[in-house]
Design an enzyme around this catalytic site. Structure first.
Site, short mmCIF file in Angstrom:
data_model
loop_
_atom_site.label_atom_id
_atom_site.label_comp_id
_atom_site.label_asym_id
_atom_site.label_seq_id
_atom_site.Cartn_x
_atom_site.Cartn_y
_atom_site.Cartn_z
CE LYS A 29 -3.73 -2.56 2.13
NZ LYS A 29 -4.42 -3.02 3.33
CD GLN A 51 -3.38 -4.56 6.48
OE1 GLN A 51 -3.35 -3.57 5.77
NE2 GLN A 51 -3.91 -5.71 6.07
CG ASP A 97 -9.69 -0.70 4.72
OD1 ASP A 97 -9.28 -0.96 3.58
OD2 ASP A 97 -9.11 -1.05 5.76
#
Ligand code: NDP
Length: 291
Positions: A53, A97, A120
């Site tokens: 990422k 995460q 997200d």
């Protein structure tokens, strides 16, 4: 017959390139899109995902800040970090995460992120909007990336039988909703660990999305000839011939490519699309916070 490979890496890079003008437009107004990634503990796979990422941010010209937290940290301390990022106006996107260490309530952490910074797409407000038929907001990256693969490959889904194997909050469930939405119009079946006769259900599907987390679980005999197969799984299996000691395999057996019409590879299929959609969400979040 061998299936056409749907190259997520290539399609993902096109999506990233298409963001270029929006990023330069923001920069011309002295706005630097900024993604903050929080990683808790030392799960090796999570560290690889976060590094990927960060590299995508570098490619796109998005500022990224990584916050490493100790695996023994309390839920309160994670929430305090999220709150600190929420109130930092220079941060446009926040991602924590997954997976979080045992004992930490992931939903609570996700819902602590401001919905407009939830790149997200897991916040209940963003998921709720999707359930109400509005897919114009911040969508969960993996299902949104799969929709982009299908769209860019001109795969028509209206009236097709779609089977989503897996009903997780982050992949299976939002995937099913996106496939059933008006304008896409697939007829969707959701399978899970309690589903009976999965192989039979699978044989009737024109599109199979496998999001299970079990290596090479879906077999070629389950697949209708010419079906579209999207393999979401990322599983590490031991391989002593590799320097790393492991290789990555999907949830779909390699023989499926002999029967399917289209298939996504692992690696190089859904994974890069997930990252491209994260970049896209970060730009969307920056734009909406800069109006
Ligand atoms: P979860 O573990 O949250 O969900 C797995 C789902 O599979 C559950 O709904 C479970 O059913 C179902 N399942 C388990 N066993 C069976 C079975 N025998 N038959 C049918 N269904 C079964 O996983 P995620 O959704 O988070 O991830 C799935 C996979 O996708 C993983 O390999 C993960 O690494 C990968 N992934 C890849 C991404 C990418 O970018 N490529 C992004 C995110 C995930 P039940 O609900 O009944 O338990």
């Amino acid at each position: 017959m061998s299936a056409t490979v749907l190259d997520g890496k290539k399609i993902g890079r096109v999506i990233e390139e298409e963001l270029f003008h929006r990023i330069t437009n923001l920069q011309s107004k002295e706005i630097a899109p900024h993604l903050a990634v929080v990683i808790v503990g030392d799960d090796p796979a999570s560290h690889v995902y976060v590094r990927n990422k960060e590299m995508a941010c570098e490619r796109c010209g998005i500022k990224s800040t990584r916050i490493d937290l100790d695996g023994n940290i309390s839920e309160e301390e994670i929430l305090a970090t999220v709150n600190m990022l929420n109130s930092d106006n220079s941060v446009h996107g926040i991602l924590v995460q997954s997976p979080l260490p045992k004992g930490i309530n992931e939903s609570m952490v996700t819902d602590a992120i401001l919905p407009e910074k939830d790149v997200d797409g897991f916040h209940k407000m963003n998921l709720g909007r999707l359930v109400q038929g509005d897919s114009s907001g911040l969508l969960p990256c993996t299902p949104a990336g799969i929709m982009k693969i299908l769209e860019s490959s001109d795969i028509e889904l209206s009236g097709k039988n779609a089977l989503v194997i897996g009903r997780s909050r982050i992949v299976g469930m939002p995937m099913s909703i996106l496939l059933a939405q008006r304008g896409i119009d697939a007829t969707v079946t959701i399978a899970h660990s309690r589903t009976k006769n999965l192989s039979e259900i699978c044989r009737k599907a024109d599109l199979v999305v496998a999001a299970i987390g079990k290596p090479e679980f879906v077999k070629s005999e389950w697949i209708k000839s010419g079906a579209i197969v999207i393999d979401v799984g990322i599983n590490r299996v031991e391989d002593s011939s590799r320097k790393s000691g492991y290789r990555l395999v999907g949830d779909v057996d390699s023989d499926v490519s002999k029967v399917a019409g289209y298939i996504t590879p692992v690696p190089g299929g859904v994974g890069p699309m997930t990252i491209a959609m994260l970049m896209s969400n970060t730009i969307m979040a920056t734009e909406s916070q800069s109006m």
